[in-house]
Design an enzyme around this catalytic site. Structure first.
Site, PDB file in Angstrom:
ATOM      1  N   GLY A 260       3.255   2.621  10.717  1.00 24.17           N
ATOM      2  CA  GLY A 260       3.017   1.832  11.924  1.00 24.17           C
ATOM      3  C   GLY A 260       2.855   0.347  11.651  1.00 24.17           C
ATOM      4  O   GLY A 260       3.512  -0.482  12.271  1.00 24.17           O
ATOM      5  N   ALA A 261       1.984   0.018  10.725  1.00 20.95           N
ATOM      6  CA  ALA A 261       1.709  -1.382  10.423  1.00 20.95           C
ATOM      7  C   ALA A 261       0.843  -1.464   9.180  1.00 20.95           C
ATOM      8  O   ALA A 261       0.336  -0.445   8.716  1.00 20.95           O
ATOM      9  CB  ALA A 261       0.986  -2.057  11.594  1.00 20.95           C
ATOM     10  N   MET A 262       0.679  -2.683   8.668  1.00 23.81           N
ATOM     11  CA  MET A 262      -0.061  -2.853   7.419  1.00 23.81           C
ATOM     12  C   MET A 262      -0.943  -4.085   7.473  1.00 23.81           C
ATOM     13  O   MET A 262      -0.510  -5.165   7.885  1.00 23.81           O
ATOM     14  CB  MET A 262       0.944  -2.941   6.258  1.00 23.81           C
ATOM     15  CG  MET A 262       0.311  -3.123   4.903  1.00 23.81           C
ATOM     16  SD  MET A 262      -0.724  -1.693   4.458  1.00 23.81           S
ATOM     17  CE  MET A 262      -1.969  -2.529   3.479  1.00 23.81           C
TER      18      MET A 262
ATOM     19  N   ASN B  95      -2.209  -6.304   5.415  1.00 28.81           N
ATOM     20  CA  ASN B  95      -2.226  -7.342   4.385  1.00 28.81           C
ATOM     21  C   ASN B  95      -3.076  -8.539   4.818  1.00 28.81           C
ATOM     22  O   ASN B  95      -2.963  -9.002   5.947  1.00 28.81           O
ATOM     23  CB  ASN B  95      -0.804  -7.836   4.123  1.00 28.81           C
ATOM     24  CG  ASN B  95       0.201  -6.707   4.090  1.00 28.81           C
ATOM     25  OD1 ASN B  95       0.098  -5.823   3.255  1.00 28.81           O
ATOM     26  ND2 ASN B  95       1.125  -6.709   5.029  1.00 28.81           N
TER      27      ASN B  95
ATOM     28  N   HIS C  91      -9.163  -4.037  10.140  1.00 25.49           N
ATOM     29  CA  HIS C  91      -9.142  -3.830   8.689  1.00 25.49           C
ATOM     30  C   HIS C  91      -9.608  -5.076   7.925  1.00 25.49           C
ATOM     31  O   HIS C  91     -10.013  -4.971   6.775  1.00 25.49           O
ATOM     32  CB  HIS C  91      -7.730  -3.483   8.217  1.00 25.49           C
ATOM     33  CG  HIS C  91      -7.423  -2.010   8.141  1.00 25.49           C
ATOM     34  ND1 HIS C  91      -8.289  -1.092   7.579  1.00 25.49           N
ATOM     35  CD2 HIS C  91      -6.323  -1.309   8.509  1.00 25.49           C
ATOM     36  CE1 HIS C  91      -7.731   0.118   7.621  1.00 25.49           C
ATOM     37  NE2 HIS C  91      -6.543   0.021   8.185  1.00 25.49           N
TER      38      HIS C  91
ATOM     39  N   HIS D 256      -6.343  -2.152  15.260  1.00 24.54           N
ATOM     40  CA  HIS D 256      -6.591  -1.433  14.001  1.00 24.54           C
ATOM     41  C   HIS D 256      -6.358  -2.348  12.792  1.00 24.54           C
ATOM     42  O   HIS D 256      -7.222  -2.476  11.927  1.00 24.54           O
ATOM     43  CB  HIS D 256      -5.683  -0.199  13.944  1.00 24.54           C
ATOM     44  CG  HIS D 256      -5.821   0.614  12.702  1.00 24.54           C
ATOM     45  ND1 HIS D 256      -6.635   1.723  12.630  1.00 24.54           N
ATOM     46  CD2 HIS D 256      -5.263   0.489  11.481  1.00 24.54           C
ATOM     47  CE1 HIS D 256      -6.561   2.241  11.419  1.00 24.54           C
ATOM     48  NE2 HIS D 256      -5.727   1.517  10.699  1.00 24.54           N
ATOM     49  N   GLU D 257      -5.193  -2.974  12.750  1.00 21.38           N
ATOM     50  CA  GLU D 257      -4.878  -3.810  11.577  1.00 21.38           C
ATOM     51  C   GLU D 257      -5.814  -5.013  11.521  1.00 21.38           C
ATOM     52  O   GLU D 257      -6.270  -5.404  10.448  1.00 21.38           O
ATOM     53  CB  GLU D 257      -3.425  -4.274  11.606  1.00 21.38           C
ATOM     54  CG  GLU D 257      -2.389  -3.151  11.733  1.00 21.38           C
ATOM     55  CD  GLU D 257      -2.572  -1.992  10.790  1.00 21.38           C
ATOM     56  OE1 GLU D 257      -3.107  -2.179   9.677  1.00 21.38           O
ATOM     57  OE2 GLU D 257      -2.195  -0.856  11.159  1.00 21.38           O
TER      58      GLU D 257
ATOM     59  N   GLU E 168       0.848  -1.184   0.000  1.00 20.25           N
ATOM     60  CA  GLU E 168       0.000   0.000   0.000  1.00 20.25           C
ATOM     61  C   GLU E 168       0.888   1.240   0.000  1.00 20.25           C
ATOM     62  O   GLU E 168       1.866   1.282   0.760  1.00 20.25           O
ATOM     63  CB  GLU E 168      -0.904   0.044   1.246  1.00 20.25           C
ATOM     64  CG  GLU E 168      -1.894   1.186   1.170  1.00 20.25           C
ATOM     65  CD  GLU E 168      -2.871   1.247   2.361  1.00 20.25           C
ATOM     66  OE1 GLU E 168      -2.675   0.510   3.343  1.00 20.25           O
ATOM     67  OE2 GLU E 168      -3.805   2.031   2.276  1.00 20.25           O
TER      68      GLU E 168
ATOM     69  N   GLU F 142      -9.828   3.852   6.383  1.00 20.30           N
ATOM     70  CA  GLU F 142      -8.999   4.331   7.487  1.00 20.30           C
ATOM     71  C   GLU F 142      -9.807   5.062   8.560  1.00 20.30           C
ATOM     72  O   GLU F 142      -9.643   4.802   9.754  1.00 20.30           O
ATOM     73  CB  GLU F 142      -7.852   5.210   6.968  1.00 20.30           C
ATOM     74  CG  GLU F 142      -6.837   4.460   6.096  1.00 20.30           C
ATOM     75  CD  GLU F 142      -6.215   3.247   6.771  1.00 20.30           C
ATOM     76  OE1 GLU F 142      -6.349   3.087   7.996  1.00 20.30           O
ATOM     77  OE2 GLU F 142      -5.579   2.439   6.050  1.00 20.30           O
TER      78      GLU F 142
END
Ligand code: TRP
Ligand code: ZN
Length: 882
Positions: free
Chosen positions: A268-270, A272, A308, A304-305, A127, A327
């Site tokens: 921070g993080a993703m 996937n 998602h 949060h991740e 991303e 987001e």
């Protein structure tokens, strides 16, 4: 415009691709400098696509080493390949399979986008537009495909091979030192959610049983030696999974959920699919290395991740203009989670402080943009406080407006209607319209109009008739490219506080819609009349900060003090104290610290004394109330001709007055916060440590013996929170013991990069002359690394955003340093460089001399020989007129 500037992308130009992608098989043969990637992709023309329409795929710095279509190599004149693009001129009608081979160099990838290496492990960040650095593809969020990924690597280099989805097969490749693994993700997804990881990593595992009884394998991969710092992250993950089931009815959908922590990461993080990749700062924790705040961040970001998976992955975005769809909504969800896990009022105050310190200045400066922008030059620069934090506020307003039940009904409809879609904000809002039966059209302006709306409030009390009248006028300041704004739907939670501190009832209200305790404002000016009110009320408006606006109400000082004591809404009690302090600080800044009315200072001190002593209030809450607005908060309030030195001196004077007046109470309350027994990161203990840290700082203000107390706090600490709090007091007050404490801290933690980041930050944010030289010296420290984003943020961003007086030195040296550093960093990592440059976002609000020096520094960046599109975009917008 410079020739290499990215072309603007406009929302109004949105068009689907000519070809859809059904499946893609990726095959990676991993080596540090020459990784070979084969992508076998099945394309299908859309119904409206004319036969022979060229296939145009995105690329970025790619080298094509092979290309075939339906199994046959493509003739040289049938396609055109550049590092940035692959065009197949006339693909066959109907579906076809394209096999693209590229060769990439992960080791040389310093941008940390696409496939790169972090401490020897291979990992990806796709991303927003990183997948095109791996292979030629439709690298956009509205093209969803089913991915199968095969990884092959030397066993000794990369014993662990991970990709999205569920594991399918793995094994040795006979006669070689290599092995492979195949992963399959059954859920169609856009390329930005692709991920793979390969390396020599340690694994911590657990399991989770979902609401329907399916067992999910949970794994956290970290560098060897860090296994014992994953417990909290794992616990937060399990709590997140359970919470999403109960709060939103959302269940996890694969057999395995993997988190990988890496040291080099741009953000921070993703999220996937099934393979979240994290900045290790947001995974690793133990009491000796992580502060309470680190624990809270880990909890929030893990959540949060994970969240998602439904808001972002199962339902993704049609295009990057819709970024807030995933987001803003996901931030709202993680905020609600943390509020549930901890103290809701404390969490709300923390979130509002973040919003006001990050988003409000963005919205008031040259980088202002709508929550859903209409144009961008570089999408990386739109992962902003506005999209994330203001985006979350918009979702929160919907909930405030509709109430819990209709909000949940609308969200249920959203999940049901759009599962598997690449959706838009219109799709999202239509679910609220349809499930809750509301007219959403005026509310939708929140997504399009930048700028923080202001509410100007006047009121009147008619004793004879028992009628209370509120006049509210809304306005929204002009922002770049948007002059006139329309009035918006604004939910204002409120209460009419009676003389005994309880909310008063009223008989009837006219002039606007009131739903329960929420005024639903719709017009530019509105007069609300409440009849049958039993006594003169003090209005408590915008309770819980029910809308992201500024509230201007010349409430008499005495009423403000009354609310600070009696408001039933704890948020507004905090707000009342803040407003009283802010009024003093703005007067003290503009007219000199002697101009702060001493009776008002005494009132503030009395309030703080009471609150510090009030054991009926949570310590975490008391800690927040006792904190004066920061330098940057005051700068934001003053808004024009800002002189950071004047702010700092007013603030220092006020802190000192409070400390003097409250010394006895603060001393007692400080002693009361001592904790017996082992460290626990839970909210109750963390709150006590937070309060003791604030009190320690106040006590150091006027106490000749502060050195001994702070040093004692430092030396007796059995955890990082207490130790760092004391170190900060010592260093930021220029204590004679500061250098010894810094040296001790360094020796204790010299083997831990994340802890040394704190050591860098404490020094970078020391508010006195010499800080800039210290930062420059620290850049040459062996523990510093210009190539690691966390190090850069800990030292340089911390200086530029956390040290108001020294970054804004009157001689401009802070600006010159930042400009030079951004230019240097831009050669390696444009995304992080651009973010660093946005520290200039409020430069126009500065007083004349500093404004001139800041502009000169920005011009130097603008005129540099070569600039990334990321930095070019920020500098151009920062300098634009109007
Ligand atoms: N989508 C991620 C999140 O909010 C953040 C993200 C966007 C990101 N772009 C990134 C992370 C680039 C790392 C690098 O959870
Ligand atoms: Zn996110």
């Amino acid at each position: 415009m410079r020739p290499d500037a990215a072309q603007p992308v406009r929302l109004e130009d949105y068009l689907p691709t000519a070809y859809a992608i059904e499946t893609v098989h990726l095959d990676f043969r991993l080596t540090a400098n020459a990784t070979r990637v084969i992508a076998r992709t099945c394309f299908a023309p859309r119904e409206s696509t004319a036969p022979g329409t060229p296939l145009v795929l995105d690329g970025d710095e790619l080298t094509l080493t092979g290309l075939s279509l339906n199994g046959a190599a493509l003739a040289g004149d049938a396609f055109e390949a550049t590092p940035g693009k692959l065009v197949v001129h006339a693909p066959p009608a109907g579906g076809f399979t394209l096999e693209v081979t590229t060769q990439i160099d992960p080791e040389a990838n310093t941008k940390l986008m696409g496939l790169f290496r972090s401490n020897g492990a291979y990992c990806t960040q796709c991303e927003a537009e990183g997948f095109r650095r791996i292979t030629y593809f439709h690298d956009r969020p509205d093209v969803l495909a089913v991915y199968t990924t095969r990884l092959e690597a030397r066993k000794s280099d990369a014993p662990v091979l991970l990709a999205n989805g569920n594991p399918v097969s793995s094994g040795d490749i006979d006669g070689t030192d290599r092995h492979f693994a195949v992963w399959h993700d059954p859920f169609p997804k856009p390329a930005y959610l692709f991920a793979m990881v390969a390396g020599d990593l340690a694994c911590v595992s657990d399991t989770f049983t979902t609401m329907s009884g399916r067992a999910v394998d949970l794994r956290i991969y970290v560098e060897h030696g860090n296994e014992d710092r994953c417990d909290y992250a794992m616990d937060a993950l399990k709590r997140s999974m359970r919470w999403d089931e109960t709060a939103f009815g959302r269940e996890y959908d694969l057999d395995i959920f993997v988190i990988v922590a890496v040291s080099d990461f741009n953000m921070g993080a993703m999220e996937n699919k099934g393979l979240n990749i994290f900045n290790d700062k947001y995974v690793l924790a133990n009491p000796q290395t992580a502060t309470d705040q680190d624990y809270a961040h880990i909890e929030g970001i893990i959540a949060h991740e994970y969240f998602h998976n439904w808001t972002g992955n199962r339902i993704t975005c049609r295009d990057w203009f819709q970024l807030c769809l995933k987001e803003g909504l996901t931030v709202f969800r993680d905020q609600e989670f943390s509020a549930d896990q901890r103290s809701a009022p404390v969490k709300r105050i923390a979130d509002v402080r973040l919003l006001k310190s990050h988003q409000f200045p963005e919205d008031a400066g040259p980088l202002a943009h709508p929550v859903r922008p209409k144009i961008y030059h570089q999408i990386n620069n739109f992962y902003t406080a506005t999209v994330y934090e203001k985006g979350a506020e918009l979702v929160r307003m919907l909930k405030t407006w509709l109430g819990e039940a209709d909000f949940r009904k609308s969200m249920d409809l959203y999940f049901e209607r759009h599962d598997g879609d690449a959706a838009t904000i219109e799709d999202f809002l239509a679910c609220f319209r349809d499930a809750a039966g509301i007219d959403i059209s005026q509310f939708s302006l929140w997504y399009d109009q930048a700028g923080t709306p202001a509410l100007k409030v006047g009121d009147r009390w008619d004793e004879a008739t028992g009628t209370y009248t509120l006049d509210i006028e809304q306005s929204c300041p002009p922002t770049p490219g948007q002059d006139a704004k329309l009035p918006m739907t604004i939910p204002i939670r409120f209460g009419l506080v009676g003389p005994n501190g309880h909310d008063l009832a009223w008989q009837s209200v006219s002039g606007g819609e009131v739903r329960g305790d929420v005024i639903v404002l719709t017009d530019k000016t509105q007069r609300l009349s409440f009849t049958g009110v039993g006594a003169r009320p003090v209005p408590s408006l915008l309770r819980g900060f029910s809308a992201p606006v500024t509230l201007n109400h010349d409430l008499p000082h005495a009423d403000r003090v009354f609310l600070a004591r009696h408001d039933g809404d704890t948020f507004n009690r905090w707000q009342a104290v803040q407003t009283i302090a802010m009024e003093l600080l703005t007067v003290g800044t503009r007219a000199g610290k002697a101009a702060m009315p001493s009776v008002d200072v005494a009132d503030l001190a009395a309030l703080m004394d009471e609150i510090a002593a009030d054991t009926g209030l949570e310590p975490a809450y008391r800690a927040l109330v006792l904190q004066l607005p920061g330098d940057a908060d005051v700068a934001r309030e003053i808004a024009t001709d800002v002189d950071p030195d004047a702010i700092a001196s007013a603030r220092k004077a006020l802190a000192s007055a409070v400390a003097r007046a409250c010394a006895a109470t603060f001393e007692r309350a400080y002693a009361e916060q001592a904790i017996d027994g082992p460290y626990s990161p839970d909210a109750a203990h963390a709150g006590r440590r937070a309060l003791s840290a604030v009190l320690l700082d106040y006590l150091a203000e006027n106490d000749a013996a502060h050195s001994a107390r702070s040093m004692n706090h430092y030396e007796t600490a059995d955890n990082m929170t207490d130790r760092l709090a004391a170190l900060k007091v010592l260093v930021h007050r220029g204590d004679s013991k500061a250098d010894a404490a810094l040296e001790d801290f360094f020796q204790r933690h010299s083997d831990n990069a994340l802890v040394l980041d704190k050591w860098f930050t404490v020094q970078a944010t020391a508010p006195f002359d010499g800080a800039l030289d210290r930062v420059k010296t620290l850049m040459r420290h062996p523990a510093f690394s210009f190539t690691n984003p966390n190090r850069v943020r800990a030292l340089i961003s911390a200086f530029a955003t956390g040290n108001q007086t020294q970054f804004n030195r009157a001689d401009g040296a802070g600006y010159d340093f930042l400009a030079a550093t951004v230019l240097e960093l831009d050669k390696r990592n444009p995304q992080v460089a651009a973010r660093l440059l946005s520290a200039f976002r409020s430069w126009r609000a500065l007083e004349l001399n500093r404004r001139g020096k800041a502009e000169a520094a920005l011009r130097r960046v603008e005129n540099a020989e070569t600039l990334s599109s990321d930095v070019q975009d920020i500098v151009a917008r920062s300098l634009q007129q109007g």
